[in-house]
Design an enzyme around this catalytic site. Structure first.
Site, short mmCIF file in Angstrom:
data_model
loop_
_atom_site.label_atom_id
_atom_site.label_comp_id
_atom_site.label_asym_id
_atom_site.label_seq_id
_atom_site.Cartn_x
_atom_site.Cartn_y
_atom_site.Cartn_z
N HIS A 95 9.71 21.07 93.51
CA HIS A 95 10.45 20.38 92.46
C HIS A 95 10.22 21.03 91.09
O HIS A 95 10.99 20.81 90.17
CB HIS A 95 10.16 18.87 92.45
CG HIS A 95 8.84 18.46 91.90
ND1 HIS A 95 7.74 18.20 92.69
CD2 HIS A 95 8.43 18.23 90.63
CE1 HIS A 95 6.73 17.84 91.93
NE2 HIS A 95 7.12 17.85 90.68
N ASP A 231 6.40 20.29 99.48
CA ASP A 231 6.82 20.46 98.09
C ASP A 231 6.18 21.70 97.44
O ASP A 231 5.30 21.60 96.59
CB ASP A 231 6.44 19.19 97.30
CG ASP A 231 7.18 19.09 95.98
OD1 ASP A 231 7.72 20.11 95.52
OD2 ASP A 231 7.21 17.99 95.40
N SER A 663 1.96 18.54 88.45
CA SER A 663 2.72 19.04 89.60
C SER A 663 2.50 20.53 89.71
O SER A 663 2.60 21.26 88.72
CB SER A 663 4.20 18.78 89.41
OG SER A 663 4.49 17.51 89.88
N1 ARG Z 1 7.24 12.38 91.64
C1 ARG Z 1 6.98 13.76 91.54
C2 ARG Z 1 6.82 14.15 90.06
O1 ARG Z 1 6.71 13.32 89.24
C3 ARG Z 1 8.01 14.57 92.26
C4 ARG Z 1 9.38 14.55 91.70
C5 ARG Z 1 10.41 15.38 92.40
N2 ARG Z 1 11.01 14.73 93.54
C6 ARG Z 1 12.09 13.88 93.50
N3 ARG Z 1 12.51 13.35 94.62
N4 ARG Z 1 12.72 13.58 92.41
O2 ARG Z 1 7.24 15.14 89.54
N1 GLU Z 2 5.27 15.03 90.22
C1 GLU Z 2 4.57 15.08 88.96
C2 GLU Z 2 4.92 16.27 88.10
O1 GLU Z 2 5.98 16.80 88.12
C3 GLU Z 2 3.12 15.07 89.22
C4 GLU Z 2 2.80 13.82 89.79
C5 GLU Z 2 2.32 12.87 88.77
O2 GLU Z 2 3.00 12.53 87.81
O3 GLU Z 2 1.22 12.49 89.06
O4 GLU Z 2 4.14 16.68 87.27
#
Ligand code: ARG
Ligand code: GLU
Length: 729
Positions: A95, A231, A663
């Site tokens: 991502h 991921d 991330s």
């Molecule tokens: N929650 C994760 C972060 O904050 C992954 C986000 C990407 N994935 C998604 N399905 N939007 O970045």
């Molecule tokens: N998915 C998050 C990011 O893009 C990291 C996960 C979080 O926020 O802990 O940085």
């Protein structure tokens, strides 16, 4: 002597004991709250060693160029990546590469559907605009920056002194170190640190699994555990002949990295020590209960409700056409990500009774401050002032949230800012024609990128959903022009939308380009009758006159009080080792590999496997479609050396205190070797940006063995593994 416990720790322990008693089970997690500055780790060393760390902390960070910090980069504008080979190979999340890969994709090169794995260096694809930054060194420069400035000097005066000092000092550091130097505030402005960095700008795509692996589970599983998302993505740093940063050139060579992470492929077990090293962007761990309440009761709920509508709109339009899907997939992921995170945040704050805990802490603070008035002179007045300010700004904040999420969530209106800029250029009397034309050409060029990922019908749908929400949500904070306009359209948003989308330059690329091609000074009138611009202008002006001044004043006041409040809290707990709130500076967090809910259902393991991913396969649902090649590997059990218990491990959870920006961060074992890539947090624990609860907060990481399995067996890119240094012990 310094204690390595934060002040919340005592309360956390109390609460943990209470929860454990209530559930009749013993809960022995040690709270591992904290995002530590690498250069300060000496203060944590004893604690880290007692938790399992096997290397000296100055291997994790040092200023001599040999620390692990030299293997970590800030990736793009907001993620982390790590160097995993001597040839500058980078590992980050899928991502994190998503937006870049969208720019490289087209219907004929659909990397989301098919993935991409280079077969050799020549195949690697340049990524214009992508850069990565190493932090080579950091130093506390508070003595210089804050010298002779009294704590209570008002902010405008203080800020202007500080900004001059920062500029001068940065210049000096640049001169003496020949590196980039940036000075940033920490602890709400109670300290200033310089960060010496090196930024590389020729970055190329190396590996990117298809969405069926890289975003498997999509938004349904996002922020959730258990998780089966592969991921990850891989890039490579290219450098000039001298191995130094250089602009893109076909002659550039893979960066020769002196420092890169060793990969440990022996795995880990529950209870093992773990660290996450990276660039968390933004936390507010020390705010008052009043601000916390505002997030919980005002801003989060508004943002969630507006985004629910946005996502409904996007899903409908995106599932109707692959073209629209490709245009909106990256934007949609961003919208959905915040939407779901805030829901988890609200849930977690409620579940862990965060407001009550803050209030208890505040009562304790107030008693201390009142008894120690002579210590700082101001500590006893702060909470009262913070409360008054927070209450005063509440409705303006509500209105502002509606405007930024709803009105400017409609791209045609938001992009009308470009028309506004053009209007100002046309009107400007101080600028010559050539300069005006030049600026207009630049603006038009930037607009190309916008139109590439824009669909007018989808945005019109958005308009019809969001405008009524804004209007009903905060009617007294809407501009008179909008109310008149709605009356003109007999209260019908659909009629207003028809005019906007039929007539506005910003809803039609051809119309916009024709307009720009023949633009003349008298065209100010054309802009002023553009319905997109008129809406933009009405709302933007209203905001500027009635809302922004209140919010700016609030933020200024708060910055002042929060700085003093932070200082007072650090004075109250003078023997506690505090960590600064995240601000996209390099941090290390440590904890343990641990499952999510030791008191809950036993089937919540700390680790997931490929078998579980295959069990979730659903060819009818995009998010859960396992690619056929992966299914074949599964059926044949063709796992090569990545087989563990007749399957392949995918992801695991740990108690590392992470945030957005972490991330792509490496998850390291006790020896500082790479065992995984951080990519998410468990839902109920996303409030750790505001309040860390050891029972609920877990980070989620991708097992490095799954990454390597996919690269080797799915991507047929075994050549990459040969670059890496792997150990089994
Ligand atoms: N929650 C994760 C972060 O904050 C992954 C986000 C990407 N994935 C998604 N399905 N939007 O970045
Ligand atoms: N998915 C998050 C990011 O893009 C990291 C996960 C979080 O926020 O802990 O940085």
């Amino acid at each position: 002597m310094l204690m390595s416990l934060t002040k919340n720790y005592r309360l956390v322990l109390l609460k943990t004991a209470f929860v454990a008693a209530a559930f009749g089970c013993f809960f022995n997690t040690i709270a591992k709250e904290g995002m530590w500055l690498p250069a300060n780790l000496k203060k944590n060393e004893a604690d880290m060693k007692s938790q399992g760390l096997e290397i000296p902390v100055d291997k994790i960070y040092n200023a001599n160029g040999t620390g692990l910090n030299n293997s970590i980069v800030l990736f793009g504008s907001g993620c982390t990546a790590e160097v995993i080979s001597p040839k500058g190979l980078l590992l980050t999340n899928h991502h994190c590469g998503y937006g870049t890969v969208q720019g490289l994709s087209s219907k004929d090169h659909d990397y989301f559907a098919n993935g991409f794995f280079a077969k050799n260096n020549k195949d690697e694809i340049p990524c214009p605009g992508l850069a990565v930054t190493f932090v080579r060194r950091m130093e506390n420069v508070s003595n210089v920056i804050l010298q002779n400035i009294p704590d209570t000097l008002d902010n405008p005066k203080r800020d202007s002194i500080i900004s001059v000092r920062i500029k001068n000092l940065e210049k000096g550091w640049r001169f003496t170190t020949k590196m980039d130097a940036t000075i940033k505030p920490l602890f709400n402005g109670n300290q200033y640190w310089v960060f010496l960095t090196e930024t590389f700008k020729d970055i190329r795509l190396v590996g990117f699994p298809p969405n069926g692996i890289g975003s498997f589970g999509g938004d349904s599983d996002n922020w959730m555990w258990p998780r089966h998302t592969g991921d990850f993505s891989m890039f490579r740093i290219y450098a000039g002949k001298d191995n130094k940063p250089a602009d893109f050139s076909a002659d550039n060579k893979p960066y020769q990295a002196k420092n890169f992470l060793t990969i440990n492929i022996a795995g880990y077990k529950e209870g093992d020590f773990s660290m996450v090293y990276g660039f968390p962007a933004n936390t507010q761990e020390y705010i008052s209960s009043y601000q916390l309440n505002q997030i919980l009761k005002t801003t989060d709920p508004i943002r969630i409700s507006i985004r629910t509508k946005k996502l409904e709109c996007l899903s409908k339009n995106m599932s109707a056409s692959r073209d629209i899907f490709l245009k909106y997939t990256s934007k949609r992921a961003g919208i959905a990500n915040g939407w779901k995170k805030w829901q988890g945040e609200v849930k977690g704050l409620e579940q862990s009774n965060a407001i009550e805990m803050k209030k208890t802490e505040e009562a304790d603070y107030q008693a201390w401050a009142t008894a120690n008035v002579d210590k700082l002179g101001y500590a006893h007045e702060l909470l009262g002032k913070i409360q008054v300010n927070a209450v005063k700004v509440d409705s303006a904040l509500k209105a502002d949230t509606y405007i930024s999420e709803a009105v400017f969530g409609i791209e045609t209106i938001q992009q009308s800012a470009t028309l506004d800029k053009i209007l100002n250029l046309l009107r400007s009397s101080s600028m010559g024609d050539a300069a005006k034309n030049d600026s207009i050409t630049k603006l038009a060029k930037a607009t190309d990128a916008f139109f590439k990922n824009y669909d007018a019908a989808t945005d019109k749908d958005m308009f019809q959903s969001l405008m009524p929400m804004y209007y009903k949500g905060i009617k007294s904070w809407t501009p008179i022009e909008l109310r008149k306009s709605l009356k003109y359209y007999k209260g019908k948003w659909s009629a207003m939308a028809s005019d906007v989308y039929n007539l506005s330059f910003m809803a039609n690329q051809e119309k916009f380009n024709n307009f720009i091609a023949k633009i003349a000074v008298k065209d100010t009138l054309k802009i002023m009758s553009d319905p997109g611009w008129r809406l933009y202008n009405a709302v933007a002006q209203f905001r500027k006159l009635n809302i922004t001044p209140l919010i700016t004043q609030y933020n200024n006041n708060l910055a002042f009080y929060n700085r003093l409040y932070m200082n007072a809290q650090m004075t109250q707990y003078w023997n506690t080792n505090f960590y600064p709130d995240a601000n996209q500076t390099l941090r290390l967090t440590y904890g343990k590999i641990e499952g999510l809910d030791p008191c809950g259902p036993a089937n919540y393991s700390y680790q997931t496997t490929l078998d579980e991913a295959i069990a979730k396969d659903d060819p009818k649902v995009d998010e859960f479609k396992v690619p056929s090649k992966l299914k074949e590997l599964y059926t044949k059990k063709d796992y090569g050396r990545w087989k563990v218990n007749n399957t392949v491990p995918i992801a695991f959870t740990a108690t590392n205190h992470t945030s957005g920006g972490n991330s792509g961060s490496p998850v390291l074992n006790a020896k500082g070797q790479l065992i995984g890539t951080n990519f998410d947090r468990a839902w109920e624990g996303t409030m750790s940006d505001l309040h860390y609860d050891p029972k609920l907060c877990r980070n989620i990481a991708l097992d490095i063995r799954y990454t390597l399995f996919i690269v080797e067996k799915f991507g047929d890119a075994g050549w990459l593994l040969k670059e890496m240094k792997m150990v089994k012990k």
